[in-house]
Design an enzyme around this catalytic site. Structure first.
Site, PDB file in Angstrom:
ATOM      1  N   GLU A 170      -5.477   7.516  -4.270  1.00 36.26           N
ATOM      2  CA  GLU A 170      -5.354   8.595  -3.610  1.00 36.26           C
ATOM      3  C   GLU A 170      -6.324   9.398  -3.556  1.00 36.26           C
ATOM      4  O   GLU A 170      -6.971  10.193  -2.674  1.00 36.26           O
ATOM      5  CB  GLU A 170      -3.932   9.082  -3.533  1.00 36.26           C
ATOM      6  CG  GLU A 170      -3.301   9.948  -2.446  1.00 36.26           C
ATOM      7  CD  GLU A 170      -2.962   9.110  -1.246  1.00 36.26           C
ATOM      8  OE1 GLU A 170      -3.867   8.899  -0.415  1.00 36.26           O
ATOM      9  OE2 GLU A 170      -1.970   8.386  -1.401  1.00 36.26           O
ATOM     10  N   CYS A 208       0.660  -1.069   0.200  1.00 36.28           N
ATOM     11  CA  CYS A 208       0.014   0.094   0.067  1.00 36.28           C
ATOM     12  C   CYS A 208       1.073   1.227   0.018  1.00 36.28           C
ATOM     13  O   CYS A 208       1.507   1.624  -1.002  1.00 36.28           O
ATOM     14  CB  CYS A 208      -0.979  -0.129   1.437  1.00 36.28           C
ATOM     15  SG  CYS A 208      -2.172   1.194   0.848  1.00 36.28           S
ATOM     16  N   HIS A 209       0.961   2.138   1.026  1.00 36.18           N
ATOM     17  CA  HIS A 209       1.744   3.168   1.114  1.00 36.18           C
ATOM     18  C   HIS A 209       3.218   2.649   1.787  1.00 36.18           C
ATOM     19  O   HIS A 209       3.930   3.697   1.755  1.00 36.18           O
ATOM     20  CB  HIS A 209       1.302   4.090   2.114  1.00 36.18           C
ATOM     21  CG  HIS A 209       0.177   5.179   1.343  1.00 36.18           C
ATOM     22  ND1 HIS A 209      -1.363   4.607   1.626  1.00 36.18           N
ATOM     23  CD2 HIS A 209       0.080   6.119   0.728  1.00 36.18           C
ATOM     24  CE1 HIS A 209      -2.291   5.248   1.057  1.00 36.18           C
ATOM     25  NE2 HIS A 209      -1.247   6.304   0.250  1.00 36.18           N
TER      26      HIS A 209
END
Length: 221
Positions: free
Chosen positions: A158, A127-128
């Site tokens: 996002e 993910c991030h």
């Protein structure tokens, strides 16, 4: 020898100037932890600042998260930059929006990541979490992600969560700027990309799949 995996968590608790909290996204650490332990591997945790890392996305209806949150030591993690990378066969960077502030261009994280990779280990992120790969260069000076296929939270995702103008940069775009080939799936669908000993996933739905790919890489090379 039992394989040992380090899961690294963000210590950043503020979502820009929104007044909202953030941290590591619990399912993105809990589900890999379950996959790794079920495979018979040892799992240890660290965070950027050490201590008790801030949490986001807690779902106590998820039995895996409940077991994870009861783990001893989760509130007293060591600083990631101070761990001995030689202890680990793989490293996984869990996501959560907090990572966008304290993972990128972090010399300590970069040094640990480079050491694990150049020692023949697996580097993974979900993910991030791939924000940790921003600024990681190998001993020859090349970015770790250059020329590699990767997955990460997409620019479209996002925008879908309304945080395009809150995060310090768009992760997928930054990875492309570093020479990576970003390989997206449709928004919020599971996507795991393995490129040699680099394993990345797009979003929370990809967390268990990333861990399963790491297990496969460690067992079969």
């Amino acid at each position: 020898m039992t394989k040992r995996i380090l899961i690294v968590l963000t210590s950043h608790a503020e979502l820009g100037d929104t007044g909202r909290g953030t941290g590591f996204y619990v399912s993105e650490a809990a589900h890999p932890w379950e996959v790794f332990t079920r495979a018979g591997f040892e799992v240890e945790f660290a965070s950027v600042a050490g201590g008790a890392p801030p949490r986001d996305g807690v779902d106590l209806d998820d039995p895996v998260q409940r077991r994870f949150l009861d783990l001893p030591g989760l509130d007293a993690t060591p600083r990631a930059a101070e761990v001995d990378p030689a202890r680990y066969d793989a490293i996984l960077f869990a996501g959560g929006h907090g990572t966008m502030w304290d993972f990128p261009d972090n010399p300590g994280l970069a040094a640990v990541t480079r050491a694990v990779y150049e020692n023949g280990g697996v580097v993974s992120a979900v993910c991030h979490g791939p924000a940790a790969l921003v600024g990681v260069t190998l001993s020859d000076g090349a970015p770790l992600v250059a020329g590699r296929r990767v997955a990460a939270f997409t620019d479209k995702e996002e925008a879908a969560v309304g945080l395009t103008d809150v995060v310090p940069f768009l992760l997928a775009s930054r990875l492309r700027e570093l020479g990576a080939e970003h390989v997206p799936a449709p928004d919020f669908q599971a996507q795991v990309v393995s490129d040699g000993r680099l394993v990345t996933g797009q979003n929370p739905a990809s967390a268990a799949g990333v861990a399963e790919a790491v297990v496969e890489a460690l067992r079969h090379g």
